[in-house]
Design an enzyme around this catalytic site. Structure first.
Site, PDB file in Angstrom:
ATOM      1  N   HIS A 129       9.863  26.865 -63.002  1.00 17.01           N
ATOM      2  CA  HIS A 129       8.910  26.829 -64.038  1.00 17.01           C
ATOM      3  C   HIS A 129       7.298  27.194 -63.304  1.00 17.01           C
ATOM      4  O   HIS A 129       6.873  27.805 -64.002  1.00 17.01           O
ATOM      5  CB  HIS A 129       8.765  25.407 -64.137  1.00 17.01           C
ATOM      6  CG  HIS A 129       9.550  24.365 -65.155  1.00 17.01           C
ATOM      7  ND1 HIS A 129       9.253  25.010 -67.054  1.00 17.01           N
ATOM      8  CD2 HIS A 129      10.378  24.044 -64.539  1.00 17.01           C
ATOM      9  CE1 HIS A 129      10.643  24.427 -67.240  1.00 17.01           C
ATOM     10  NE2 HIS A 129      10.536  23.415 -66.590  1.00 17.01           N
ATOM     11  N   HIS A 158      13.889  23.282 -60.267  1.00 23.48           N
ATOM     12  CA  HIS A 158      14.025  23.278 -61.573  1.00 23.48           C
ATOM     13  C   HIS A 158      12.056  23.684 -61.364  1.00 23.48           C
ATOM     14  O   HIS A 158      11.588  24.467 -62.444  1.00 23.48           O
ATOM     15  CB  HIS A 158      14.465  22.477 -62.518  1.00 23.48           C
ATOM     16  CG  HIS A 158      14.285  21.651 -63.495  1.00 23.48           C
ATOM     17  ND1 HIS A 158      14.589  22.801 -64.551  1.00 23.48           N
ATOM     18  CD2 HIS A 158      12.638  22.090 -64.387  1.00 23.48           C
ATOM     19  CE1 HIS A 158      14.318  21.998 -65.625  1.00 23.48           C
ATOM     20  NE2 HIS A 158      13.370  21.422 -65.553  1.00 23.48           N
ATOM     21  N   GLU A 159      11.499  23.145 -60.443  1.00 19.36           N
ATOM     22  CA  GLU A 159       9.763  23.168 -61.092  1.00 19.36           C
ATOM     23  C   GLU A 159       9.847  23.944 -60.327  1.00 19.36           C
ATOM     24  O   GLU A 159       9.279  24.852 -60.896  1.00 19.36           O
ATOM     25  CB  GLU A 159       9.306  21.874 -60.304  1.00 19.36           C
ATOM     26  CG  GLU A 159       9.791  20.165 -61.383  1.00 19.36           C
ATOM     27  CD  GLU A 159       9.743  20.563 -62.779  1.00 19.36           C
ATOM     28  OE1 GLU A 159       8.879  20.928 -62.794  1.00 19.36           O
ATOM     29  OE2 GLU A 159      10.219  19.160 -63.943  1.00 19.36           O
ATOM     30  N   GLU A 161      11.327  26.830 -69.913  1.00 22.13           N
ATOM     31  CA  GLU A 161      12.715  25.946 -69.331  1.00 22.13           C
ATOM     32  C   GLU A 161      14.001  27.056 -69.158  1.00 22.13           C
ATOM     33  O   GLU A 161      14.944  26.592 -68.163  1.00 22.13           O
ATOM     34  CB  GLU A 161      13.209  25.312 -70.462  1.00 22.13           C
ATOM     35  CG  GLU A 161      14.496  24.173 -70.663  1.00 22.13           C
ATOM     36  CD  GLU A 161      13.833  23.195 -69.300  1.00 22.13           C
ATOM     37  OE1 GLU A 161      12.262  23.307 -69.073  1.00 22.13           O
ATOM     38  OE2 GLU A 161      14.345  22.320 -68.399  1.00 22.13           O
TER      39      GLU A 161
HETATM   40 ZN    ZN Z   1      11.772  21.874 -66.905  1.00 17.56          ZN
END
Ligand code: ZN
Length: 511
Positions: A279, A275-276, A305
């Site tokens: 980003h 997830h990170e 996101e």
């Molecule tokens: Zn996030």
């Protein structure tokens, strides 16, 4: 605006007046440089700072924030915005977005800014205590105060239709409550029966697989490898541990990821890192030549996101991804995964289960948690819902959408920090991220042909390259909705997300 300001600077070698556009950019970049210094100081605070440094760090952060705000709201920026004549696409975009940020900043009375800052810093402590003690009434007056301040903020910055639009604009420029309400209502109408159909099968994956023994040091090595494989550049970034994971794009060539590990929960570490890293790949994909200007900045929180969810879920939970990575995961944790098949693992990673806590929710039910918050926030802003009535309204909606009654407010309306931080208008960006991720991925699959064949070989460069070109490099050239139209040829729609979820869950649950 009160106070003094510097006389117009003369640029140029021979004292010729500097081009208004260039001066505007230089001044804006200065505020962004201060912001990026704040980001590195903030990253340190959450990773390596010794506990006793907290007091001094707060002072440093406060000073940087104040300097940045002063730079940004300097009346000379307003004058430059009044005279500048942008030429070409980049200049037009930069002036448009700087004007948006400047207008919002100067429309906010400094007394209101101060009062919000003071209130939310206290309210966060009150909230943390209230959650611990399951005591909503102690938080209610603070929520009431915050809602009042957010109403004042909406009034100050202005809006066309709904006060909620003014709050949204800070996170998702150009988005409106009306548009989100429409898309979310359509999503909800398809999602509720989908989740019900899954629940009615009674099928459940083996629960123990992801909660066995996973040594933290090995999780770190594996997660770092996975992040590098999908395209996060560790020559231009790092991965460290923290309590609340985040990604901080410091600037060109420096993006910091953080995660947390639990020795018996693979979920947090592994998918948290993906997830990170999503980003981070976005931050690393921004155009460094335009650092500190809108053309080199991310489009919106929803788009940000979308990038994390795309890598975490669309890619990181799909079968082809695990056809490549599962044998490697087994090698990393041999005693733990010896008796687990690829099918069992994938089913565990894609378990759908109604639950109370948003951050633990699966890909399908997650969006219901967001829709509920979005509806309540709007009712709070219009005054249709009184803050003291939030627990009852929360529980009623929860029953309707998820057929469950939260056993406590701590597991209900008190679970998230956002409202205590004044972050009304933030929640919808999470589901917008899921929607954009699905829509982008659907388009990528069309444009790139058999992308699953890449994933099976552990190759992610075409996927990343597509995102770099279509989503990252444009920066803020287009607002999120327009970016979506340009990349996919369609306005934002709930259909790609529903199609993706159905496609994934049909073989797993036999629906
Ligand atoms: Zn996030």
């Amino acid at each position: 605006m009160a106070g003094w300001y510097e006389p117009a600077m003369n640029g140029g070698l021979y004292g010729e007046p500097m081009d208004a556009y260039q001066e505007l950019i230089d001044r804006f970049r200065e505020s962004k440089l201060l912001e990026s210094i704040g980001a590195i100081v903030g990253w340190d605070q959450h990773t390596y700072m010794p506990p006793k440094g907290a007091g001094h760090r707060a002072e440093q952060m406060g000073y940087l924030a104040k300097l940045g705000h002063e730079k940004l709201t300097n009346p000379h920026i307003g004058e430059l915005l009044g005279t500048v004549k942008p030429a070409g696409e980049i200049e037009t975009v930069n002036v448009r977005e700087i004007r948006r940020v400047y207008d919002r900043a100067v429309k906010m009375p400094s007394k209101l800014v101060e009062e919000i800052a003071r209130t939310v810093s206290q309210a966060q402590n009150i909230w943390a205590e209230a959650r611990k003690k399951n005591d909503f009434p102690s938080f209610a007056p603070w929520l009431e105060k915050i809602v009042g301040l957010k109403r004042a903020e909406a009034k100050a910055v202005g809006y066309k239709e709904s006060p909620y639009d003014a709050l949204l604009d800070e996170y998702e420029p150009g988005a409106t409550a009306a548009e989100i309400t429409r898309v979310f209502a359509e999503l909800r109408a398809d999602l509720v029966p989908l989740v019900a159909a899954i629940a009615s099968t009674g099928k459940k994956p083996r629960k123990d697989i992801l909660t066995r023994e996973y040594a933290v040091d090995r999780q770190h090595v594996f997660g770092q490898g996975a992040a590098a494989a999908i395209g996060f550049d560790f020559q231009a970034g790092r991965l460290d541990t923290t309590v609340h994971p985040f990604c901080s794009g410091i600037g060109p060539g420096d993006c910091r990821l953080t995660t947390r590990y639990h020795p018996r929960e693979l979920n947090q570490g592994l998918w948290g890192i993906l997830h990170e890293a999503g980003h981070g790949i976005y931050e690393q994909g921004l155009d460094p030549a335009h650092f500190g200007t809108p053309a080199g900045s991310f489009a919106s929180l929803g788009i940000h996101e979308s990038q994390s969810r795309l890598w975490e879920n669309q890619v990181g939970r799909c079968r082809p991804f695990w056809e490549h990575f599962f044998p490697r995961l087994q090698q990393t944790f041999p005693a733990t995964l010896d008796d687990v098949t690829l099918d069992d693992f994938i089913f565990s990673a894609n378990n759908v289960e109604k639950s109370f806590i948003r951050v633990e929710a699966d890909e399908a039910t997650y969006n219901m948690h967001i829709i509920l918050r979005f509806e309540l926030e709007q009712a709070l802003m219009t005054g249709d819902l009184k803050p003291t009535d939030v627990p009852a309204a929360w529980n009623e909606k929860f029953r309707k959408m998820l057929d469950l009654t939260p056993p406590s407010d701590a597991q209900g309306c008190l679970q998230d920090i956002h409202w205590s931080m004044g972050g009304l208008g933030y929640f919808p960006t999470y589901t917008l991220g899921n929607l954009y991720a699905a829509q982008f991925m659907q388009q990528a699959r069309q444009d790139l042909g058999d992308i699953d064949a890449d994933f099976r070989r552990g190759v992610f460069s075409r996927m990343k390259g597509w995102l770099n070109e279509k989503v990252h490099r444009p920066g803020q050239r287009h607002r999120a909705g327009e970016l979506c139209r340009r990349v996919t040829g369609q306005p934002l729609s709930h259909k790609p997300l529903i199609a993706y979820l159905r496609g994934k869950y049909a073989p797993l649950y036999g629906i």
